[in-house]
Design an enzyme around this catalytic site. Sequence first.
Site, mmCIF file in Angstrom:
data_model
loop_
_atom_site.group_PDB
_atom_site.id
_atom_site.type_symbol
_atom_site.label_atom_id
_atom_site.label_comp_id
_atom_site.label_asym_id
_atom_site.label_seq_id
_atom_site.Cartn_x
_atom_site.Cartn_y
_atom_site.Cartn_z
ATOM 1 N N ASP A 38 -0.755 -4.238 8.967
ATOM 2 C CA ASP A 38 -1.105 -3.084 9.804
ATOM 3 C C ASP A 38 -1.964 -3.452 11.006
ATOM 4 O O ASP A 38 -2.259 -2.607 11.839
ATOM 5 C CB ASP A 38 -1.787 -1.995 8.984
ATOM 6 C CG ASP A 38 -3.078 -2.455 8.304
ATOM 7 O OD1 ASP A 38 -3.594 -3.546 8.629
ATOM 8 O OD2 ASP A 38 -3.573 -1.713 7.428
ATOM 9 N N ASP B 248 -1.152 -6.143 -2.314
ATOM 10 C CA ASP B 248 -0.483 -5.779 -1.068
ATOM 11 C C ASP B 248 -0.541 -7.005 -0.159
ATOM 12 O O ASP B 248 -1.513 -7.200 0.585
ATOM 13 C CB ASP B 248 -1.221 -4.586 -0.457
ATOM 14 C CG ASP B 248 -0.359 -3.721 0.427
ATOM 15 O OD1 ASP B 248 0.880 -3.808 0.336
ATOM 16 O OD2 ASP B 248 -0.926 -2.914 1.201
#
Length: 229
Positions: A32, A142
């Site tokens: 991100d 993640d």
Amino acid sequence: MFHELFLGVLGALTVVTVAHAQTAGTTTTTWDCCEPACGYTSNLSPGARGPVQSCNKNNGPAASGAQNACFASSGNLAFSCDKYQPIIVNSTFSYGFAGHGNTATSTCCKCYQFTWTSGAAKGKSMIVQAINAGGITDTDFDIYTPGGGVGDYNACTAQYGAPSGGWGRQYGGVTSDAQCSQLPSNLQAGCHWRWQWAGGDVNEWQITYKQVNCPSQLTSLSGCIPASI
């Protein structure tokens, strides 16, 4: 073919055994471009020395007092660093970085070794350092993988001019190795890692994992050293 991948010339792996038994979990992917949650001293796990290093837009060190680019749009901004891509050691083992757990002070800077028990990477393993937390279950890793999906927050548009929803799917990212060509050249190696080394999407693949002491190959990049176990 791994000609573009981080084939790091890394020495033999020495990992001190663990304080915890194997636990079942899953892997997902993320990229991100936000400043990692473990980039804040207040978020570090007990005994950790850090924080995790953040970068400016050009992947140099973030300025002192820079604001997380996912929550600010002007002034000195802090992003994730391109050095947090996976690092291939051999055909069955990689290093990397990941988000792990919902509470930063429980996981920040700790390292974990996991082995996939499903998916194309079944039998392959990684050691990852937790550099992010929050909105992640306590058993999910993640993995920081360029083109892995921006998820809830997106600083990749500000850092690299990515589409508003990131490259590929907002959650999960690109869907093929060919789509890695959409990414900036400095991120493509980590994108290819997912499809060429791991062999597929990686999302929701099953693992077993345990906490381990962090290898210098990771702490030298992150700048954060957790308490020994």
